[in-house]
Motif scaffolding. Structure first.
Motif, PDB file in Angstrom:
ATOM      1  N   LYS B  96     -42.792 -30.983 -15.470  1.00 14.66           N
ATOM      2  CA  LYS B  96     -42.595 -29.561 -15.488  1.00 14.66           C
ATOM      3  C   LYS B  96     -41.055 -29.401 -15.640  1.00 14.66           C
ATOM      4  O   LYS B  96     -40.807 -28.666 -16.423  1.00 14.66           O
ATOM      5  N   TYR B  97     -40.311 -29.896 -15.060  1.00 11.97           N
ATOM      6  CA  TYR B  97     -38.777 -30.098 -15.200  1.00 11.97           C
ATOM      7  C   TYR B  97     -38.342 -30.442 -16.715  1.00 11.97           C
ATOM      8  O   TYR B  97     -37.693 -29.686 -17.346  1.00 11.97           O
ATOM      9  N   ALA B  98     -38.938 -31.386 -17.048  1.00  6.17           N
ATOM     10  CA  ALA B  98     -38.453 -31.757 -18.350  1.00  6.17           C
ATOM     11  C   ALA B  98     -38.946 -30.851 -19.357  1.00  6.17           C
ATOM     12  O   ALA B  98     -38.124 -30.575 -20.312  1.00  6.17           O
ATOM     13  N   GLU B  99     -40.067 -30.216 -19.308  1.00  2.76           N
ATOM     14  CA  GLU B  99     -40.662 -29.235 -20.174  1.00  2.76           C
ATOM     15  C   GLU B  99     -39.566 -27.979 -20.295  1.00  2.76           C
ATOM     16  O   GLU B  99     -39.501 -27.233 -21.009  1.00  2.76           O
ATOM     17  N   GLN B 100     -39.239 -27.408 -19.056  1.00  8.19           N
ATOM     18  CA  GLN B 100     -38.689 -26.290 -18.870  1.00  8.19           C
ATOM     19  C   GLN B 100     -37.006 -26.203 -19.025  1.00  8.19           C
ATOM     20  O   GLN B 100     -36.480 -25.311 -18.930  1.00  8.19           O
ATOM     21  N   CYS B 101     -36.648 -27.639 -18.833  1.00  7.85           N
ATOM     22  CA  CYS B 101     -34.964 -27.632 -18.635  1.00  7.85           C
ATOM     23  C   CYS B 101     -34.138 -27.000 -19.966  1.00  7.85           C
ATOM     24  O   CYS B 101     -33.233 -26.386 -19.832  1.00  7.85           O
ATOM     25  N   TYR B 102     -35.049 -27.283 -21.068  1.00  2.71           N
ATOM     26  CA  TYR B 102     -34.234 -26.796 -22.158  1.00  2.71           C
ATOM     27  C   TYR B 102     -34.165 -25.253 -22.322  1.00  2.71           C
ATOM     28  O   TYR B 102     -33.049 -24.773 -22.580  1.00  2.71           O
ATOM     29  N   SER B 103     -35.060 -24.576 -21.830  1.00  5.37           N
ATOM     30  CA  SER B 103     -34.867 -23.232 -21.805  1.00  5.37           C
ATOM     31  C   SER B 103     -34.040 -22.707 -20.839  1.00  5.37           C
ATOM     32  O   SER B 103     -33.303 -21.710 -20.872  1.00  5.37           O
ATOM     33  N   ILE B 104     -33.581 -23.373 -19.761  1.00  6.91           N
ATOM     34  CA  ILE B 104     -32.657 -23.130 -18.881  1.00  6.91           C
ATOM     35  C   ILE B 104     -31.229 -23.274 -19.519  1.00  6.91           C
ATOM     36  O   ILE B 104     -30.378 -22.828 -19.264  1.00  6.91           O
ATOM     37  N   ILE B 105     -31.248 -24.334 -20.136  1.00  5.85           N
ATOM     38  CA  ILE B 105     -29.715 -24.898 -20.948  1.00  5.85           C
ATOM     39  C   ILE B 105     -29.584 -23.641 -21.949  1.00  5.85           C
ATOM     40  O   ILE B 105     -28.494 -23.061 -21.955  1.00  5.85           O
ATOM     41  N   GLU B 106     -30.628 -22.982 -22.899  1.00  5.93           N
ATOM     42  CA  GLU B 106     -30.452 -21.902 -23.528  1.00  5.93           C
ATOM     43  C   GLU B 106     -30.077 -20.642 -22.465  1.00  5.93           C
ATOM     44  O   GLU B 106     -29.172 -19.707 -23.045  1.00  5.93           O
ATOM     45  N   GLU B 107     -30.342 -20.464 -21.519  1.00  8.07           N
ATOM     46  CA  GLU B 107     -30.145 -19.420 -20.635  1.00  8.07           C
ATOM     47  C   GLU B 107     -28.625 -19.498 -20.119  1.00  8.07           C
ATOM     48  O   GLU B 107     -27.996 -18.476 -20.272  1.00  8.07           O
ATOM     49  N   LEU B 108     -28.400 -20.629 -19.789  1.00 15.65           N
ATOM     50  CA  LEU B 108     -26.831 -20.908 -19.190  1.00 15.65           C
ATOM     51  C   LEU B 108     -26.124 -20.768 -20.222  1.00 15.65           C
ATOM     52  O   LEU B 108     -24.986 -20.204 -20.085  1.00 15.65           O
ATOM     53  N   ASP B 109     -26.359 -21.188 -21.721  1.00 14.14           N
ATOM     54  CA  ASP B 109     -25.718 -20.766 -22.817  1.00 14.14           C
ATOM     55  C   ASP B 109     -25.343 -19.343 -22.871  1.00 14.14           C
ATOM     56  O   ASP B 109     -24.232 -18.914 -23.280  1.00 14.14           O
ATOM     57  N   SER B 110     -26.491 -18.585 -22.682  1.00 15.63           N
ATOM     58  CA  SER B 110     -26.361 -16.947 -22.759  1.00 15.63           C
ATOM     59  C   SER B 110     -25.307 -16.636 -21.770  1.00 15.63           C
ATOM     60  O   SER B 110     -24.906 -15.228 -21.865  1.00 15.63           O
ATOM     61  N   GLY B 393     -31.545 -29.925 -12.695  1.00 12.00           N
ATOM     62  CA  GLY B 393     -32.843 -29.825 -11.931  1.00 12.00           C
ATOM     63  C   GLY B 393     -32.795 -28.920 -10.837  1.00 12.00           C
ATOM     64  O   GLY B 393     -33.642 -28.324 -10.629  1.00 12.00           O
ATOM     65  N   ALA B 394     -31.399 -28.606 -10.164  1.00 11.95           N
ATOM     66  CA  ALA B 394     -31.397 -27.550  -9.394  1.00 11.95           C
ATOM     67  C   ALA B 394     -31.424 -26.183  -9.977  1.00 11.95           C
ATOM     68  O   ALA B 394     -32.219 -25.561  -9.497  1.00 11.95           O
ATOM     69  N   PHE B 395     -30.847 -25.907 -11.185  1.00 15.41           N
ATOM     70  CA  PHE B 395     -30.940 -24.761 -11.721  1.00 15.41           C
ATOM     71  C   PHE B 395     -32.691 -24.413 -12.147  1.00 15.41           C
ATOM     72  O   PHE B 395     -32.985 -23.525 -11.919  1.00 15.41           O
ATOM     73  N   THR B 396     -33.387 -25.617 -12.709  1.00 14.15           N
ATOM     74  CA  THR B 396     -34.770 -25.341 -13.320  1.00 14.15           C
ATOM     75  C   THR B 396     -35.424 -25.202 -12.130  1.00 14.15           C
ATOM     76  O   THR B 396     -36.492 -24.311 -12.193  1.00 14.15           O
ATOM     77  N   ASN B 397     -35.417 -26.140 -11.164  1.00 11.61           N
ATOM     78  CA  ASN B 397     -36.588 -25.958 -10.152  1.00 11.61           C
ATOM     79  C   ASN B 397     -36.240 -24.946  -9.314  1.00 11.61           C
ATOM     80  O   ASN B 397     -36.926 -24.234  -8.541  1.00 11.61           O
TER      81      ASN B 397
END
Lengths: 77, 580
Positions: B96-110, B393-397
């Motif tokens: 679940k982390y692996a699936e969702q972490c890319y969207s968190i990267i995009e969010e951090l980018d924003s 992982g901390a951000f995503t979870n």
């Protein structure tokens, strides 16, 4: 049991001439993760009250006047 | 002066979702909870100041586990972490982390955090792990905390700094009911009723004593004294695989990362005193740490990080990162020692022990929704059991926990709790301030942590552990009956000492329970030197039962990403063979 104090040389040094804590600034005291900085009643300036430092740098990085210097604690140096 | 005086006060507030810990996972959990239901009250409680608290107080140099389309897939990442963690993984949470972490990267980018891109505009991901490619540098990584803080202000999250949570409140029906906290500068008690609570309180990083002897010269932010582990334990939550200690390869004495994840992709490597490589891969795993330890013991130590063969421009680029982000005093330390990366290698050593799932797997047990075993109680980041999850992982979870906790809070009411629990906790917290005479917390903490080093550090010897438990029980007796706190700052340290001693007891108990060796150096038992999959291919869960520490086995959930037999031991082959 009676207590004795234990002297240490502290890693965070404040330049009193640059420090504006006496004008109300508390930035370094606010940001420290270990909460080891205080404002002196005598001088009105910031100082390291507790030698419990992670030498992490927010106090130095966030000080608006460049008054704070973080040194490596003596035991690690 | 008024600060640090002890005031006897108690007040009570309530909120929908209480997030405890404002480092990395906590702010993201609070943000996601608030965005899920903007009308709800979200409180973010922090022992220090959210602006600069936690492991990333000075930012981070990059993402160590970014699963970026085109470079890696969730299946590959899940497989790698399963193998790196010796198979003891509930893959659903990792996947679940692996699936969702890319969207968190995009969010951090924003949010304004930049990630390194190559000339084609693609993310410039680098290889550090044994098998896959997951490391993504952050060129303005020093701005992470500021960027997140801006989002918290914008979302109107209620931030309470300088409150240390001490115990969770559980309802008469077993659900979470809130938490009790104490102001670290006035010693006033604040009771916070909440429908859901998310623990994001970081690693137990002040457990072992650094070899420098400086109590706060730890690898982890020294504020991370394991309060979350202790609170979860006393509330009755299960904690997973605590015997899988965190031990890291660090700059000797400075005790921060060197950092091979930054310098490795440029060509730096770990070498022995002959300048020779001895490990295949610099990714932090228990198996790698075992080879590191063996080399130090073998007469071929000290161990070094070797950079002096690199081009001057490359070294300058590495220096710019290492001396600006995460642990910026690295440059000052090297300067004091006369170490110039161009000329000398960096002397390395192994860290003190701790609990931290960010790098290993020791944490409060959570499922793929960040739920602990107590209804309404969530955990994320370094203190939750999703293994090897690092900052991303901390951000995503944290995001997973925040969203799910608000969902839970929206469909439930406050749990009723016994007022006597509050009174009892207030007495416990304030006890060191009521004694006229006794032992100050710094001495009790030092002694406990010195015992951790003497008796609990791997290699783990049963007889030593049993002696360690007896010595720690004596320290506990002093702590509970003779510790004094003369101002509120000292009370903060006294309460942290209680977390540290609780974690030391848990480290000993969990280690004795698993009668095999696993995870390389992290759980190397000399009396049981072999891995025993027949009996111990399982999690261990530690919890408080009838007031006593108890451990049990829990089966590993069936894999959703299969691991072939010839892949299972890839991380066991860390040592470079002479003939290779």
């Amino acid at each position: 049991m009676p207590l004795a104090s234990y002297e240490t040389s502290v890693p965070v040094v404040v330049d009193d001439a640059k420090c504006i804590a006496d004008k109300g600034c508390t930035v370094c005291v606010d940001v420290c993760p270990l909460d080891v900085l205080r404002i002196s009643d005598l001088t009105g300036k910031a100082f390291m009250a507790y030698d419990e430092c992670w030498y992490c740098m927010p106090c130095e990085a966030d000080c608006p006047t460049g008054a704070v210097t973080v040194n490596i604690p003596y035991l690690l140096r | 002066m008024a600060m640090d005086q002890i005031l006897d006060g108690l007040s009570e507030v309530s909120c929908d979702v209480l997030v405890i810990g404002g480092g990395t996972a906590g702010p993201m959990a609070a943000l996601k909870a608030k965005l899920k239901n903007p009308k709800a009250n979200v409180v973010l409680l922090e022992k220090a100041n959210v602006k600069r608290s936690g492991a990333i107080s000075m930012g981070m140099d990059g993402l160590n586990n970014a699963v970026i389309p085109g470079y890696a897939t969730p299946e590959q990442y899940t497989k790698e972490i399963t193998i790196a963690n010796d198979g003891i993984v509930d893959q659903k949470a990792v996947y679940k982390y692996a699936e969702q972490c890319y969207s968190i990267i995009e969010e951090l980018d924003s949010f304004g955090i930049r990630f390194l891109k190559n000339e084609n505009g693609d993310y410039a991901v680098k290889k550090v792990h044994h098998i896959g490619t997951y490391v993504l540098p952050m060129p303005n990584g020093e701005t992470v905390k500021k960027a997140i803080y801006r989002q918290l202000r914008r979302a109107r999250i209620l931030i309470s700094n300088r409150y240390m949570a001490t115990r969770l409140l559980t309802g008469t029906d077993g659900r979470i009911a809130g938490a009790i906290s104490v102001n670290t500068r006035t010693a006033e008690i604040l009771v916070i009723k909440a429908k859901a609570v998310i623990l994001c309180m970081g690693a137990a990083g002040r457990l072992g004593l650094p070899t420098s002897g400086y109590m706060f010269g730890t690898y982890e932010n020294a504020a991370n004294s394991g309060d979350g582990y202790a609170m979860a334990y006393h509330a009755g939550a299960a904690l997973a695989n605590l015997e899988c200690f965190q031990i890291n390869p660090l700059i000797k004495d400075y005790n921060g990362p060197a950092c091979a994840y930054v310098a490795g992709p440029y060509g730096a490597f770990t070498a022995n005193n002959e300048g020779a490589r001895f490990i295949e891969c610099d990714y932090w795993s228990g198996q790698m740490m075992l080879e590191f330890y063996n080399e130090l013991q073998s007469g071929k130590g000290p161990v070094f990080l070797q950079l002096n063969h690199l081009h001057d421009d490359t070294i300058s680029e590495i220096e710019t990162t290492l001396h600006k982000v995460e642990r910026p005093t690295r440059g000052l330390f090297h300067e004091g020692r006369g170490t110039n990366y161009r000329e000398q290698p960096i002397e390395m050593h192994i860290s003190e022990i701790g609990f931290c799932s960010g790098h290993s797997a020791s944490g409060v047990f959570v499922d793929e929704f960040a739920r602990t075993t107590i209804p309404g109680l969530y955990a994320a980041g370094d203190m939750a059991s999703v293994p090897h999850n690092y900052m991303l992982g901390a951000f995503t979870n944290g995001a997973v926990a925040g969203t799910h906790a608000m969902d839970y809070a929206d469909n439930t009411d406050f749990a009723d709790f016994d007022a006597a629990d509050v009174a009892r906790e207030r007495d416990r917290v304030m006890a060191p301030t009521k004694r006229e005479d006794g032992v100050p917390p710094n001495q009790i903490e030092y002694k406990a942590r010195r015992l951790v080093n003497d008796y609990l550090q791997p290699p783990k010897v049963t007889r030593k552990f049993e002696l360690g438990q007896r010595r720690l029980a004596e320290v506990r007796d002093d702590m509970e009956n003779r510790m004094i706190a003369r101002n509120s700052h000292e009370l903060l340290r006294a309460l942290e000492t209680q977390s540290i001693v609780d974690c030391a007891d848990m480290a000993a108990h969990a280690s004795l329970y698993r009668t095999e060796s696993r995870w390389g150096l992290y759980h190397l038992r000399t009396d049981y030197p072999e891995k025993d999959d027949d009996n111990w291919f399982c999690h261990t869960l530690l919890s408080k039962k009838d007031g006593k520490m108890s451990s049990e086995k829990r089966a590993v959930e069936p894999y959703i990403v299969p691991i072939a037999d010839d892949e299972k031991d890839l991380y066991d082959k860390q040592r470079i063979r002479a003939s290779a």
